[in-house]
Enzyme design. Structure first.
Site, PDB file in Angstrom:
ATOM      1  N   THR A   1      51.320  34.777  61.486  1.00  0.00           N
ATOM      2  CA  THR A   1      50.991  33.870  62.591  1.00  0.00           C
ATOM      3  C   THR A   1      50.167  32.664  62.148  1.00  0.00           C
ATOM      4  OG1 THR A   1      49.071  35.252  62.991  1.00  0.00           O
ATOM      5  CG2 THR A   1      50.999  35.669  64.385  1.00  0.00           C
TER       6      THR A   1
ATOM      7  N   CYS B   1      46.272  24.952  46.733  1.00  0.00           N
ATOM      8  CA  CYS B   1      47.216  23.879  47.077  1.00  0.00           C
ATOM      9  C   CYS B   1      46.997  22.597  46.273  1.00  0.00           C
ATOM     10  CB  CYS B   1      47.140  23.590  48.580  1.00  0.00           C
ATOM     11  SG  CYS B   1      45.466  23.576  49.236  1.00  0.00           S
TER      12      CYS B   1
ATOM     13  N   LYS C   1      37.980  25.738  41.674  1.00  0.00           N
ATOM     14  CA  LYS C   1      39.346  26.297  41.623  1.00  0.00           C
ATOM     15  C   LYS C   1      40.247  25.354  40.841  1.00  0.00           C
ATOM     16  CE  LYS C   1      39.150  28.660  46.074  1.00  0.00           C
ATOM     17  NZ  LYS C   1      39.505  28.559  47.498  1.00  0.00           N
TER      18      LYS C   1
ATOM     19  N   HIS D   1      48.341  16.819  51.357  1.00  0.00           N
ATOM     20  CA  HIS D   1      47.196  16.473  50.507  1.00  0.00           C
ATOM     21  C   HIS D   1      47.559  15.290  49.612  1.00  0.00           C
ATOM     22  CE1 HIS D   1      45.254  20.017  51.834  1.00  0.00           C
ATOM     23  NE2 HIS D   1      45.196  20.726  50.739  1.00  0.00           N
TER      24      HIS D   1
END
Ligand code: A2P
Length: 337
Positions: free
Chosen positions: A14, A132, A215, A244
């Site tokens: 969801t 990402c 990260k 992005h």
């Protein structure tokens, strides 16, 4: 696995990325014999469109993965830590979008255009999908790295709100509506005003770099298989719904010109080079990247300050290539083609 079709579970179905996983499986005609859509107890019984029909959400639990071949996780790090090993033990190959397993030496961290071979060795039965911002950057860097070996990367990001989840997008929209109506802006999810603003939207990590920035440092080195690459990032959240953007400065072990970089990027796997930066609408931008698969690279220039270095602007849909698409591509490359 030489099956013709697969039982696929999506944990976090969801959520912003989970919904995109369902859409991506459908759009790419991934051979799904059964889709198991999992979320929290709150969502059990709700329906989501899938294929010609709908799937009913089930509450994630210890028995959710029986008979599942491929489990795509996008339900956050604590769910991944708890249920990733349970799904792997039940026989599923787990592809997890959270940060939980990314830096585990026994878990491959995979971007198919860069290191799909790594996905074949997975002692824990878990493959990690990178952050990402890292994914889109390494897709653009790969052809350049192969030619001249990347030495140093200085990157600034302009990250969309969907990277923080569906509730964050709703917060941006409600803040924007309130601001336009001249009402008080009350953030619900962001640590401050997001409408018509930019924010540092992450927790502090080491040396005053944010967790998101760290990260990018560690994941880039792991995916590219080169611990010597220097990465100096600044990550920023901007009031964009989806997509992005990154301004990337790259130095190499030998001099690289913008001309050579463009030649290498043109036709590189997963990349669309947008070469005509000053023509209206012809440079990479999140609004037009949203809903599409490629990593768009433009504004490739010789760096004015450092001889032999280049600069480029890199844009991709963070929910697709930055998350759902990358995960589905890993599954495709392992099991389908
Ligand atoms: P739910 O919608 O039932 O809360 P997003 O990244 O957009 O915030 O979405 C997070 C996803 O992870 C949602 O599908 C959410 O389900 C799911 N999720 C969050 N916590 C849990 C949990 N404890 N168990 C199962 N699913 C969870």
């Amino acid at each position: 696995m030489s099956k013709a079709s697969f039982v696929v579970a999506v944990a976090g179905a969801t959520g912003a990325v989970g919904r995109e996983m369902l859409r991506t499986l459908e759009q790419r005609s991934f051979p799904v014999s059964k889709l198991v859509a999992l979320a929290s107890k709150r969502s059990a019984g709700q329906r989501l469109p899938f294929g010609a029909g709908e799937v009913v959400i089930e509450a994630l639990g210890p028995k959710s993965f029986e008979g599942v071949d491929i489990a795509l996780f996008s339900a956050g790090a604590s769910v991944a830590r708890e249920y990733g090993p349970i799904a792997a033990k039940a026989g599923a190959v787990v592809i997890d979008n959270s940060s939980a397993w990314r830096m585990d030496p026994e878990v491959p961290l995979v971007v198919p255009e860069v290191n799909i071979e790594a996905a074949k060795t997975r002692p824990k039965g878990i493959i990690a999908n990178p952050n990402c911002s890292t994914i889109q950057m390494v897709v653009a860097l790969k052809p350049l790295h192969d030619a001249a070996r990347v030495k140093t990367i200085i990157v600034s990001t302009y990250q969309a709100t969907s990277g923080k989840g569906q509730a964050a997008v709703e917060d941006l929209l409600q803040q924007t509506r309130a601001a336009l109506a001249g009402e008080a802006v009350t953030p619900a999810v962001f640590p401050g005003r997001m409408a018509f603003n930019v924010l540092c939207d992450w927790k502090a990590g080491e040396n005053d770099y944010s967790e998101e920035e760290l990260k990018m440092v560690h994941e880039t080195r792991k995916i590219m298989g080169d611990a010597s690459i220097g990465v100096s990032p600044t990550t920023v959240r901007v009031p964009v719904v989806n997509g992005h953007s990154e301004s990337v400065h790259v130095q190499f072990h030998r001099a690289m010109s913008a001309e050579e970089a463009k030649r290498l990027l043109r036709g590189a796997e997963g990349v669309v080079l947008m070469d005509d930066a000053y023509a209206p609408g012809k440079h990479p931008q999140p609004f037009s990247a949203a809903g599409t698969d490629p990593v768009y690279v433009g504004r490739v220039r010789d760096d004015l300050a450092v001889a032999g270095a280049i600069k480029m602007f890199v844009v991709a849909d963070n929910l697709r290539k930055g998350a759902a698409l990358n995960a589905v591509q890993i599954a495709e490359r392992l099991f389908v083609r």
